[in-house]
Design a protein around this motif. Structure first.
Motif, short mmCIF file in Angstrom:
data_model
loop_
_atom_site.label_atom_id
_atom_site.label_comp_id
_atom_site.label_asym_id
_atom_site.label_seq_id
_atom_site.Cartn_x
_atom_site.Cartn_y
_atom_site.Cartn_z
N ARG A 125 -13.96 18.74 44.78
CA ARG A 125 -13.36 18.10 43.60
C ARG A 125 -13.41 19.01 42.38
O ARG A 125 -13.32 18.54 41.24
CB ARG A 125 -14.06 16.77 43.31
CG ARG A 125 -13.95 15.75 44.44
CD ARG A 125 -14.48 14.40 44.03
NE ARG A 125 -13.73 13.84 42.92
CZ ARG A 125 -12.57 13.19 43.04
NH1 ARG A 125 -12.03 13.04 44.24
NH2 ARG A 125 -11.95 12.71 41.99
N HIS A 126 -13.54 20.32 42.60
CA HIS A 126 -13.64 21.23 41.46
C HIS A 126 -12.32 21.25 40.68
O HIS A 126 -11.25 21.47 41.25
CB HIS A 126 -13.98 22.64 41.96
CG HIS A 126 -14.50 23.54 40.88
ND1 HIS A 126 -13.68 24.05 39.88
CD2 HIS A 126 -15.75 24.00 40.62
CE1 HIS A 126 -14.41 24.80 39.08
NE2 HIS A 126 -15.67 24.78 39.50
N PRO A 127 -12.37 21.06 39.36
CA PRO A 127 -11.13 20.97 38.58
C PRO A 127 -10.29 22.24 38.61
O PRO A 127 -9.05 22.16 38.56
CB PRO A 127 -11.62 20.66 37.16
CG PRO A 127 -13.09 21.00 37.16
CD PRO A 127 -13.57 20.79 38.55
N ALA A 128 -10.90 23.41 38.69
CA ALA A 128 -10.13 24.66 38.72
C ALA A 128 -9.32 24.78 40.01
O ALA A 128 -8.19 25.28 40.01
CB ALA A 128 -11.06 25.86 38.57
N ILE A 129 -9.89 24.31 41.12
CA ILE A 129 -9.17 24.33 42.39
C ILE A 129 -8.01 23.34 42.34
O ILE A 129 -6.88 23.66 42.75
CB ILE A 129 -10.12 23.99 43.55
CG1 ILE A 129 -11.21 25.07 43.68
CG2 ILE A 129 -9.35 23.84 44.86
CD1 ILE A 129 -12.27 24.74 44.71
N ILE A 130 -8.28 22.17 41.84
CA ILE A 130 -7.22 21.15 41.74
C ILE A 130 -6.09 21.63 40.84
O ILE A 130 -4.90 21.44 41.14
CB ILE A 130 -7.81 19.82 41.23
CG1 ILE A 130 -8.81 19.27 42.26
CG2 ILE A 130 -6.72 18.81 40.93
CD1 ILE A 130 -9.62 18.09 41.77
N GLU A 131 -6.42 22.30 39.74
CA GLU A 131 -5.40 22.81 38.83
C GLU A 131 -4.57 23.91 39.49
O GLU A 131 -3.33 23.95 39.34
CB GLU A 131 -6.05 23.34 37.56
CG GLU A 131 -5.07 23.92 36.53
CD GLU A 131 -4.04 22.92 36.04
OE1 GLU A 131 -2.97 23.38 35.55
OE2 GLU A 131 -4.27 21.70 36.15
N ALA A 132 -5.21 24.80 40.23
CA ALA A 132 -4.48 25.85 40.94
C ALA A 132 -3.51 25.25 41.95
O ALA A 132 -2.37 25.72 42.11
CB ALA A 132 -5.45 26.80 41.64
N MET A 133 -3.94 24.20 42.63
CA MET A 133 -3.07 23.52 43.59
C MET A 133 -1.91 22.82 42.88
O MET A 133 -0.77 22.83 43.37
CB MET A 133 -3.89 22.54 44.42
CG MET A 133 -4.94 23.21 45.29
SD MET A 133 -6.02 22.05 46.18
CE MET A 133 -4.85 21.39 47.37
N ARG A 134 -2.20 22.22 41.74
CA ARG A 134 -1.15 21.52 40.98
C ARG A 134 -0.07 22.49 40.53
O ARG A 134 1.13 22.22 40.66
CB ARG A 134 -1.76 20.81 39.78
CG ARG A 134 -0.79 19.93 39.00
CD ARG A 134 -1.40 19.45 37.70
NE ARG A 134 -1.51 20.55 36.75
CZ ARG A 134 -0.51 20.97 35.97
NH1 ARG A 134 0.68 20.38 36.02
NH2 ARG A 134 -0.70 21.96 35.12
N GLU A 135 -0.48 23.66 40.01
CA GLU A 135 0.49 24.64 39.54
C GLU A 135 1.37 25.15 40.69
O GLU A 135 2.58 25.30 40.54
CB GLU A 135 -0.24 25.81 38.88
CG GLU A 135 -0.91 25.44 37.56
CD GLU A 135 -1.66 26.62 36.96
OE1 GLU A 135 -1.62 27.72 37.56
OE2 GLU A 135 -2.30 26.45 35.90
N ALA A 136 0.74 25.42 41.83
CA ALA A 136 1.51 25.89 42.98
C ALA A 136 2.43 24.81 43.51
O ALA A 136 3.54 25.10 43.98
CB ALA A 136 0.55 26.36 44.08
N LEU A 137 1.99 23.58 43.43
CA LEU A 137 2.82 22.46 43.87
C LEU A 137 4.10 22.38 43.04
O LEU A 137 5.20 22.16 43.57
CB LEU A 137 2.02 21.16 43.76
CG LEU A 137 2.63 19.89 44.36
CD1 LEU A 137 2.77 20.03 45.87
CD2 LEU A 137 1.75 18.69 44.02
N LEU A 138 3.97 22.61 41.74
CA LEU A 138 5.13 22.54 40.86
C LEU A 138 6.07 23.72 41.04
O LEU A 138 7.29 23.59 40.90
CB LEU A 138 4.66 22.46 39.40
CG LEU A 138 3.91 21.18 39.01
CD1 LEU A 138 3.38 21.29 37.58
CD2 LEU A 138 4.79 19.95 39.17
N THR A 139 5.54 24.89 41.35
CA THR A 139 6.39 26.08 41.46
C THR A 139 6.90 26.31 42.89
O THR A 139 8.03 26.77 43.08
CB THR A 139 5.63 27.35 41.02
OG1 THR A 139 4.43 27.49 41.80
CG2 THR A 139 5.25 27.24 39.54
#
Length: 393
Positions: A53-67
């Motif tokens: 549940r690390h926020p940096a991992i979740i954010e990296a996944m979110r950015e890749a999901l959008l691009t």
């Protein structure tokens, strides 16, 4: 298909019937989860470093999901090999001090694909009897001779290597840390035996990657025998807190697997967002040394608490700590009683473990506190006494 009902009844009578249970995450606690309305201390997860549940991992996944979009859309050999894959595999090769790396969808696919890609009829695989099912199935798929040696018995392995010395290719494969017992393979001896008999050596670091080594590379690096290992295998679903698996080795090995590993060739590639999350997790695994130290401390503490309570617990610092109860029904009752006390700890029964060795498999995380583990050990002691598992004078 009436026979299925009869077979299921037989599994239930033997207390080895499985069923799916639903749990929910707790947003502010990586070491706990919900089952219905009940908050449970999670002592069955493989999230050893507390990264899921690390926020940096979740954010990296979110950015890749959008691009990159939701899915890869094809296998890696068609159009699914997106840029995040190339970056991750370069990082993997550097991390493992190997020439090249290759990402698979999961550990089962990696083990079954690599073994069946390297050996075939006329070859032999020497496999520890307690190796993971994915290794066993990989040998079956390969159609090579399966020579299983007694658990961590190097003399038995030598005898089998001598017996099958005329086989074309010889592959020794072992878990580094065994998933149901938490003990380690004698990797230094295996490396010496591999050299002596001219065999290939494959080590599965699923439960040791991220935990051991200066940068979490695994037990092979911790022991300094990484250069003797031909095939480094590991997963991203344990210490990395995500999903997927890897193989590292020579460029020739990786090129061969791209052409011969059927689970890689004929499966849709992992979504780019997952791969991006793994890359971020790799950064954290290598730099957050405190997570490993806290995990070691938790393991030593929990082992000492259970040992003081009267349980037979092996020494070590692996986060996998089994309490063997033997009887399948007692293991289920033990697990249910723990849940009533707010502890999630699964009952592991045959065929996952040998007959007569049903157990509660505790697995710890760096996020568990001293107080949580102390309280849990107290409940485990009381329940063990109530069920007759633990008899103290």
């Amino acid at each position: 298909m009436d026979w299925i009902e009869e077979e299921l009844d037989g599994l239930a009578d033997a207390s080895i019937k499985r069923s799916l249970r639903t749990y929910s995450a707790v947003s502010d606690s990586a070491g706990r989860m919900m089952r219905g309305d009940n908050m449970l201390l999670n002592l069955s997860s493989n999230d050893y470093l507390g990264l899921a549940r690390h926020p940096a991992i979740i954010e990296a996944m979110r950015e890749a999901l959008l691009t990159e979009g939701a899915g890869s859309g094809a296998s890696r050999l068609v159009t699914g090999n997106r840029l995040p894959y190339s970056r991750l595999e370069e990082e993997l090769a550097d991390w493992q001090s190997c020439e090249a790396g290759l990402v698979f969808a999961n550990g089962y696919m990696a083990n079954s694909g690599v073994i069946s890609g390297l050996v075939n009829r006329g070859d032999v695989v020497f496999s520890d009897q307690l190796n993971h099912a994915s290794i066993v199935d990989g040998v079956i798929l390969s159609r090579a001779e399966h020579a299983r040696y007694r658990h961590n018995d190097m003399e038995h392995l030598r005898a089998l290597l001598t017996k099958f010395r005329h086989k074309r290719r010889k592959l020794i494969v072992t878990d580094a840390i065994f998933s149901m017992d938490g003990d380690a393979a004698p990797l230094r001896e295996l490396a010496a035996i591999k050299r002596e008999y001219g065999a290939m050596l494959m080590v599965d670091e699923a439960h040791s990657g991220g935990i051991y080594g200066r940068r979490g590379e695994g037990l092979c690096h911790e022991l300094g025998i990484q250069d003797d290992v031909d095939i480094h295998m590991g997963t991203f679903s344990k210490s990395f807190g995500i999903y997927g698996a890897y193989i590292c080795g020579s460029r020739t090995l990786i090129q061969w697997l791209v052409n011969k590993a059927r689970p890689l060739i004929y499966s849709t590639a992992l979504p780019p967002s997952i791969v991006a999350g793994i890359s971020k997790a790799m950064d954290l695994v290598q730099t957050d040394h405190w997570r490993r130290e806290r995990l070691y401390e938790a393991s030593r503490l929990f082992r000492s608490l259970l040992r003081a309570a009267g349980f037979t617990i092996d020494d070590g610092d692996s986060p996998i700590i089994p309490v063997i109860v033997g009887d399948n029904d007692i293991a289920l009752r033990f697990s249910s009683a723990l849940e009533e006390k707010g502890i999630a700890a699964a009952a592991i029964r045959p065929p996952t473990v040998p007959d007569g060795t049903a157990r509660i498999r505790f697995s710890l995380s760096a996020v568990h506190t001293v107080q949580e583990l102390t309280d849990a050990a107290s409940h485990i002691r009381i329940i063990g006494q109530q069920l007759g598992v633990l008899v103290r004078p």
